[in-house]
Scaffold this active site. Structure first.
Site, PDB file in Angstrom:
ATOM      1  N   HIS A 121       0.796  -1.225   0.000  1.00  0.00           N
ATOM      2  CA  HIS A 121       0.000   0.000   0.000  1.00  0.00           C
ATOM      3  C   HIS A 121       0.827   1.272   0.000  1.00  0.00           C
ATOM      4  O   HIS A 121       0.309   2.346   0.325  1.00  0.00           O
ATOM      5  CB  HIS A 121      -0.974   0.001   1.182  1.00  0.00           C
ATOM      6  CG  HIS A 121      -2.301  -0.587   0.841  1.00  0.00           C
ATOM      7  ND1 HIS A 121      -3.428   0.160   0.645  1.00  0.00           N
ATOM      8  CD2 HIS A 121      -2.671  -1.868   0.615  1.00  0.00           C
ATOM      9  CE1 HIS A 121      -4.442  -0.625   0.333  1.00  0.00           C
ATOM     10  NE2 HIS A 121      -4.003  -1.863   0.320  1.00  0.00           N
ATOM     11  N   ASP A 182      -7.082   4.296   9.409  1.00  0.00           N
ATOM     12  CA  ASP A 182      -8.457   4.152   8.920  1.00  0.00           C
ATOM     13  C   ASP A 182      -8.656   2.849   8.162  1.00  0.00           C
ATOM     14  O   ASP A 182      -9.775   2.346   8.076  1.00  0.00           O
ATOM     15  CB  ASP A 182      -8.820   5.335   8.016  1.00  0.00           C
ATOM     16  CG  ASP A 182      -8.995   6.623   8.806  1.00  0.00           C
ATOM     17  OD1 ASP A 182      -9.516   6.557   9.929  1.00  0.00           O
ATOM     18  OD2 ASP A 182      -8.598   7.689   8.303  1.00  0.00           O
ATOM     19  N   GLU A 293     -12.768  12.840  13.510  1.00  0.00           N
ATOM     20  CA  GLU A 293     -12.230  13.133  12.186  1.00  0.00           C
ATOM     21  C   GLU A 293     -13.162  14.102  11.472  1.00  0.00           C
ATOM     22  O   GLU A 293     -14.134  14.587  12.052  1.00  0.00           O
ATOM     23  CB  GLU A 293     -12.039  11.855  11.355  1.00  0.00           C
ATOM     24  CG  GLU A 293     -10.837  11.011  11.762  1.00  0.00           C
ATOM     25  CD  GLU A 293     -10.435  10.013  10.690  1.00  0.00           C
ATOM     26  OE1 GLU A 293     -10.956  10.094   9.558  1.00  0.00           O
ATOM     27  OE2 GLU A 293      -9.583   9.142  10.985  1.00  0.00           O
TER      28      GLU A 293
END
Length: 550
Positions: A121, A182, A293
């Site tokens: 990633h 997240d 958030e």
């Protein structure tokens, strides 16, 4: 012989590769062959026969792959392609140590590099090793995950373990890590090499500040256990160290009591100053939400209607009449953890906290889910995008840490002048308390008590033109970065990417000298983390070139 077409093609192919190598080796500035702003990929130079083939005979518990390794040349960012020489699938820490020692003993002239790859990633080739060795960390399953209860509970895990697996295993003991990202389908070593930031960071700090101990394989191949009290310099160097000082092979991660349920709440704001003011108020409160958030919505249609699939409106009639088109709206997203027997108390606590906020009353939406459903929420979006074939596309993301004193002007300039149309990906924005972040790690942050994470997370659709094209998004990113470096001084990139060492020096500022000293101590031949492009591996036989791919 001449009648064999395959032999002719092979000889012709090799001839052209040799010519390309000679051309690249004569290029004075091979790291910047392409000057224009059009999309480019990082491409490794052709195979160089002088790279030692004796890797094949290195005694290992796992194994090397030399064929079918194209996947290790790619990453989630989808913009850089660097084919390695080999991929190591380690079954033990000694496999990693032996490989690095092998490369280290070759000396500075081999040019061989090593990169750790977690779940793939990285965004801009950071986990790639052009013509080098990529270590597939998910193959490392030892030590077996162990949860330790007691006064200071922790979980002992491999550096290649996924956070989602840690969540499921620790929940069996009524425990869970306190700080998250997240997206949970990432490896421990990957996030700890950067920071690991999410909506819990205002209270618990990033993931790198929730680690008791590490085991690290350095650039010399030494396996060292380190903590705040033992080999502390290496411990702090590796945390947020971008893979430059060692490969994390094991970690002891702090745990806390795991709640069963989550109150998940969203609401909208018209005014940015009210939105950010409420965020800052909540993170300064002693009794507050567990997760805070925010999102920016630019000219999006039917925001509240889309929320209805997962949330319930507090006032269905008013919510149905709300129009979001043609507006810049700011979404505050918060969550409160609890156990079923606390339902009444939690409801009162939520009402009290919400009463202090200035959101648009008709836009309040709530949901109640399990802890796993909440923490693994992004994975559901991933599944939907995969089903549509929209997951494996370029992700030209930009993550910034912006000082509180600059965030209002930044929002006005970026959300008012640069991003004037509907963005095709989330824009996250939320504040954190610097006091919760350990300043001894390699991570650099703005020098203010409160700073904001601002993350632009678009996906580039397969289109050569238009606002969703890769070229357009990259151009917007460059405008935002240029603005940040000139008007909003003190801003730092997170998951950063720079082309020159001078830019890296500016990024680290006063910490650069310490960063260089640590590199010299723990990876003196610059073997590790070549994809970060911070330090150049010395070699007279090969070079990494940036070329335009069309």
């Amino acid at each position: 012989m001449a009648s064999n077409p395959s032999a002719f093609l092979k000889e012709n192919f090799i001839f052209h590769r040799i010519i390309l190598v000679l051309l690249l080796s004569c290029t004075p500035d091979s790291t910047n062959l392409s000057k224009d702003s059009s999309p480019s990929q990082e491409v490794s130079p052709p195979y160089v026969p002088s790279i030692p083939l004796s890797l094949r005979t290195l005694p290992l518990d796992g194994h090397f792959n030399f064929e079918d390794i194209q996947y290790a040349a790619k990453d989630f960012g989808g913009r850089f392609y660097n084919l390695p020489f080999a991929v190591l699938h380690p079954k033990s820490v000694s496999d990693i140590s032996s490989t690095i020692k092998y490369v280290f003993k070759l000396g500075s002239t081999s040019g061989l590099t090593v990169a750790a790859r977690g779940h793939g990633h990285s965004l801009q080739g950071q986990s790639q090793a052009p013509n080098g060795v990529v270590i597939h960390m998910e193959s490392l399953r030892l030590p077996k995950m162990q949860v330790h209860s007691g006064g200071s509970p922790y979980v002992d895990v491999s550096g290649g373990e996924l956070w989602i697996n840690i969540l499921h295993e620790t929940l069996k003991h009524g425990l869970a890590p306190k700080s998250w990202t997240d997206y949970l389908h990432l490896t421990v070593g990957g996030t700890l090499s950067n920071a690991g930031i999410s909506g819990q960071a205002f209270r618990h700090g990033p993931q790198i500040d929730n680690v008791y101990e590490l085991e690290v394989a350095t650039g010399k191949g030494e396996v060292i256990t380190c903590s705040r009290k033992q080999n502390a310099d290496l411990f702090h160097a590796v945390l947020g160290g971008l893979g430059q000082f060692g490969i994390i092979t094991r970690a002891k991660i702090s745990l806390g009591p795991a709640p069963e349920r989550v109150k998940w709440i969203r609401m909208l704001y018209h005014d940015f100053s009210m939105f950010s003011g409420d965020q800052e108020h909540l993170i300064s409160r002693k009794i507050t939400f567990d997760y805070i958030e925010g999102f920016v919505n630019i000219n999006k249609t039917g925001i509240l209607h889309k929320w209805r699939s997962s949330f319930k409106p507090s006032d269905p009639l008013q919510a149905s009449q709300f129009k979001s088109e043609g507006k810049v709206l700011y979404c505050l997203e918060v969550a409160l953890y609890f156990n079923p027997h606390e339902s009444n108390i939690i409801s009162k606590k939520v009402d009290e906290l919400l009463s202090e906020l200035s959101y648009i009353r008709s836009t309040l939406f709530m949901s109640e889910v399990s802890l796993v459903e909440f923490l693994d929420r992004v994975h559901l979006d991933e599944m939907k995008l995969r089903a549509k074939g929209l997951w494996d596309v370029p992700h030209p993301w930009l993550n910034l840490l912006i000082p509180k004193s600059k965030i209002g002007d930044f929002a006005k300039e970026v959300f008012g002048n640069i991003l004037t149309d509907n963005s095709n990906g989330p824009i996250l924005i939320y504040p954190v308390n610097k006091s919760k972040w350990n300043n001894k790690t390699s991570l650099v942050t703005p020098d203010e008590d409160i700073f904001y994470m601002v993350a632009f997370l678009p996906s580039a659709v397969p289109s050569p033109t238009g606002t969703e094209s890769l070229e357009h998004i990259l151009s917007q990113n460059e405008r935002i970065k240029s603005l940040s470096s000139t008007m909003f001084l003190g801003t730092k990139q997170y998951l950063c990417h720079y082309s020159t060492q001078e830019e890296w020096q500016t990024h680290f500022g006063p910490q650069w000298e310490v960063f260089v000293q640590r590199k010299s101590e723990y990876d003196p031949l610059a073997i590790l983390g070549p994809g970060q492009r911070i330090f150049q591996r010395t070699s007279g036989k090969r070079t990494v070139a940036r070329v335009q791919v069309t």
